[in-house]
Design a protein around this motif. Structure first.
Motif: not given
Length: 239
Positions: A43-44, A173-174, A225-231, A237-239
């Motif tokens: 979500l971040e 949580s979200l 979005a979850a994939l792009r969060h890594e970069t 947030f951690r994910s």
């Protein structure tokens, strides 16, 4: 006096319908120490990229995850883990644990579900069946919904009430992450959760009748979005 007398059967019926309500409120409370506050489930990224900008967009995002995204898949996995552990079928349980890990669509999603699963298994030991906590020590971590299904079967919780508490916790949580990221007012967050209640109940009812054949996700925006969060350059947030 008559009002009190009339209320007793209603209270008794509610107690029978959800005999483990107190335990489930504790296990899925935001204060339960599994570290859920540290994960945004991608979500971040959606907030950073201006996909989510207000309460309406956050509500729609969470609704998709509940209807046909990771929220749905996690509920199906919980049901299978519950059934496998209740039946004492170690091979079946190992298979769903492996499947749950494989379904994580990114490194961070995998880290999230395994970290939450390990933390839940440790924190929920007081509710585990006799000897279960000791036998579990040193075992490989399992995904969060699998850990929840196992604990619910051990403790004798009803499947429907466990599903309802788990799914509500997922949505809450979200929305909590959105409060910090969008940001949203607490009053708006409460209204979002109120409007999501029918979706939470619907998911619970569908998942209770599900099998692994019902697994499937069409929430591609969330997965990307979850994939792009890594970069993502700046991350809270951690994910």
């Amino acid at each position: 006096m008559s009002r009190l007398a009339d209320s007793v059967p209603v209270a008794a019926a509610a107690s029978v319908a959800t005999p483990h309500l107190a335990e489930l409120l504790t296990l899925f409370s935001p204060a339960f120490p599994i570290g859920a506050f540290a994960w945004s489930h991608g979500l971040e990224t959606a907030v950073a990229e201006r996909v989510l900008t207000d309460g309406a967009s956050v509500e729609a995002w969470v609704r998709v995850l509940l209807d046909r995204g990771s929220g749905w898949n996690d509920a199906v996995l919980l049901v299978e883990a519950y059934a496998a552990h209740q039946a004492g079928d170690a091979a079946r349980f190992a298979a769903v644990a492996e499947l749950a890990e494989a379904l994580a669509g990114s490194a961070e999603r995998r880290a999230e579900t395994l970290a939450l699963g390990a933390a839940f298994a440790e924190a929920s030991q007081p509710w585990a069946g006799t000897g279960e906590a000791e036998r579990r020590e040193g075992a490989d971590a399992v995904a969060y919904p699998v850990a929840v299904g196992r604990l619910a079967a051990e403790a004798g919780f009803g499947l429907d009430e466990t599903l309802l508490a788990f799914v509500h916790g997922f949505a809450a949580s979200l929305v909590s992450a959105a409060v910090r990221l969008v940001p949203l007012a607490q009053s708006e967050a409460v209204r979002i959760l109120r409007r999501l209640e029918p979706d939470i109940r619907a998911l619970t009812e569908r998942a209770g009748r599900s099998t692994l054949d019902d697994l499937g996700s069409a929430a591609l925006g969330s997965d990307i979005a979850a994939l792009r969060h890594e970069t993502l350059p700046t991350r809270l947030f951690r994910s």
